[in-house]
Design an enzyme around this catalytic site. Structure first.
Site, PDB file in Angstrom:
ATOM      1  N   LYS A 117       0.814  -1.215   0.000  1.00 10.49           N
ATOM      2  CA  LYS A 117       0.000   0.000   0.000  1.00 10.49           C
ATOM      3  C   LYS A 117       0.843   1.258   0.000  1.00 10.49           C
ATOM      4  CE  LYS A 117      -4.347  -1.599   1.747  1.00 10.49           C
ATOM      5  NZ  LYS A 117      -5.371  -1.561   2.760  1.00 10.49           N
ATOM      6  N   LYS A 200      -5.015 -10.227  -6.556  1.00  6.28           N
ATOM      7  CA  LYS A 200      -6.239 -10.394  -5.753  1.00  6.28           C
ATOM      8  C   LYS A 200      -7.368  -9.485  -6.244  1.00  6.28           C
ATOM      9  CE  LYS A 200      -6.420  -8.334  -1.801  1.00  6.28           C
ATOM     10  NZ  LYS A 200      -6.225  -7.773  -0.467  1.00  6.28           N
ATOM     11  N   LYS A 203     -11.233  -3.997  -3.820  1.00  8.64           N
ATOM     12  CA  LYS A 203     -12.141  -2.853  -4.023  1.00  8.64           C
ATOM     13  C   LYS A 203     -11.376  -1.622  -4.464  1.00  8.64           C
ATOM     14  CE  LYS A 203     -12.574  -3.218   0.950  1.00  8.64           C
ATOM     15  NZ  LYS A 203     -13.484  -3.669   1.961  1.00  8.64           N
TER      16      LYS A 203
END
Ligand code: TYM
Length: 339
Positions: A117, A200, A203
């Site tokens: 991230k 993966k 969202k």
């Protein structure tokens, strides 16, 4: 002798963006199965985790209520399970601070989700994003939860939760926090991106075609499955035949999870058929399973006050479990309480 802890399940989902099929199959659907087995369960909409990355306040409020609607529409009964949003129970943040003082910088720096991230931007991300796993440990341990159903991507965070519990117990010479068991089970512990079977379903992906959202209508679901990346081989007879075929494996896993069947069983039915035949069947199944949930979510969203009432009541029940555990923790640490 180490104390035995009463089995209690805890899990959480972030209200950032909408719910995906990955969240549903990897987490929510399994929460419902756990609830129906009768184990005491606490389910949390982890809004304090969502704000580790800036959220528009109106969007955050909407996502929180929509996620609550998603839990209920999927089958979580707020009378049987405890359902609430994290910020309404301040004990999470308070124990999170204690754990910030137990966890080590090096442990946090090794978290792959943080590395992914923050990317090359690690100096610019929030301090909260770095400390996130210690708040996650607090979410779980403030309830003395013993079992945590999650998708595969949370495994490392749960190992860290065990490390934090073990270090706290060791530092203070107590057997106070349980070592939690990750529960990562079923054919859909890692639902993959529909356009790239090696990453993966998420969202936060910029392309909506990579995922199925729980709010997608029947047309959108069918289109996304039709356009999903596949290969030109027919489906194999056994799961070994899917080993080097990530996209094919993903679609078969999704089918098995949606239909509550083992992968082997699905392959027995479809072996020898190509995706031209399999994809319409998968789309039909996905619409049949997901459309009632999204319809119920929209209905529930018409009554936001009722959702808030449910979350408030859940928070009271959660607080009743969490507060005494926080007070005992303060006593163990040596913090004076005199009111
Ligand atoms: P979050 O909000 O990213 O995801 C919620 C749950 O959905 C699972 N999941 C998936 N499972 C299978 N395939 C996928 N593609 C997929 N994407 C997401 C996740 O594994 C998770 O179970 N840190 C957590 C939230 C959290 C938490 C907790 C979880 C905070 N405190 C305490 C358990 C216990 C997170 O970001 O999940």
């Amino acid at each position: 002798m180490a104390p035995t802890f009463t089995p209690r399940v805890f899990s959480g989902i972030k209200p950032s963006g909408g719910l995906t099929l990955g969240n549903y199959l990897g987490a929510l659907k399994r929460f419902v199965e756990t609830q129906d087995k009768g184990t005491e369960a606490v389910y949390c909409i982890v809004d304090l985790h969502a704000i580790t990355v800036w959220q528009n306040p109106a969007d955050l409020r909407h996502a929180t209520r929509e996620l609550a609607a998603g839990f209920i529409a999927s089958g979580i009964d707020p009378e049987k399970s405890v359902l609430f949003n994290q910020s309404q129970v301040s004990a999470h943040a308070e124990l999170g601070w204690i754990f910030n003082c137990v966890a080590r910088m090096g442990w946090m720096g090794r978290m792959t989700q943080f590395k992914e991230k923050s990317g090359k931007n690690s100096e610019k991300v929030s301090l909260g994003l770095f400390a996130y796993p210690s708040l996650m440990a607090a979410d779980i341990l403030i309830y003395h939860a013993t079992h945590v159903p999650v998708g595969d991507d949370q495994k490392q965070h749960l190992e860290l939760t065990r490390d934090i519990a073990a270090k706290f117990n060791n530092d203070f010479g107590v057997d106070f926090f349980p070592l939690v068991e990750p529960v990562i089970e079923g054919p859909a512990t890692r639902v993959m991106n529909l356009r790239d079977g090696t990453s993966k379903m998420s969202k936060s992906d910029t392309s909506d075609m990579t995922r199925i959202n729980m709010t997608d209508d029947a047309d959108a679901i069918a289109t996304k499955i039709r356009k999903a990346k596949t290969d030109s081989e027919p489906l194999p007879e056994t799961s070994e035949g899917l080993e080097d075929r990530p996209e094919a494996r993903n679609l078969v896993n999704i089918y098995a999870a949606l239909d509550d069947r083992p992968v082997a069983d699905v392959l027995r039915e479809f072996a020898g058929q190509g995706f031209g035949a399999f994809k319409p069947k998968l789309a039909e199944l996905a619409v049949a399973k997901l459309a009632p949930i999204s319809t119920e979510m929209s209905r529930l969203m018409q009554e936001p006050d009722e959702i808030d009432r449910i979350l408030g009541r859940g928070a009271e029940r959660a607080e009743a479990i969490a507060r005494p555990i926080l007070e005992q923790t303060y006593d163990i640490v040596g913090l004076v309480r005199s009111r």
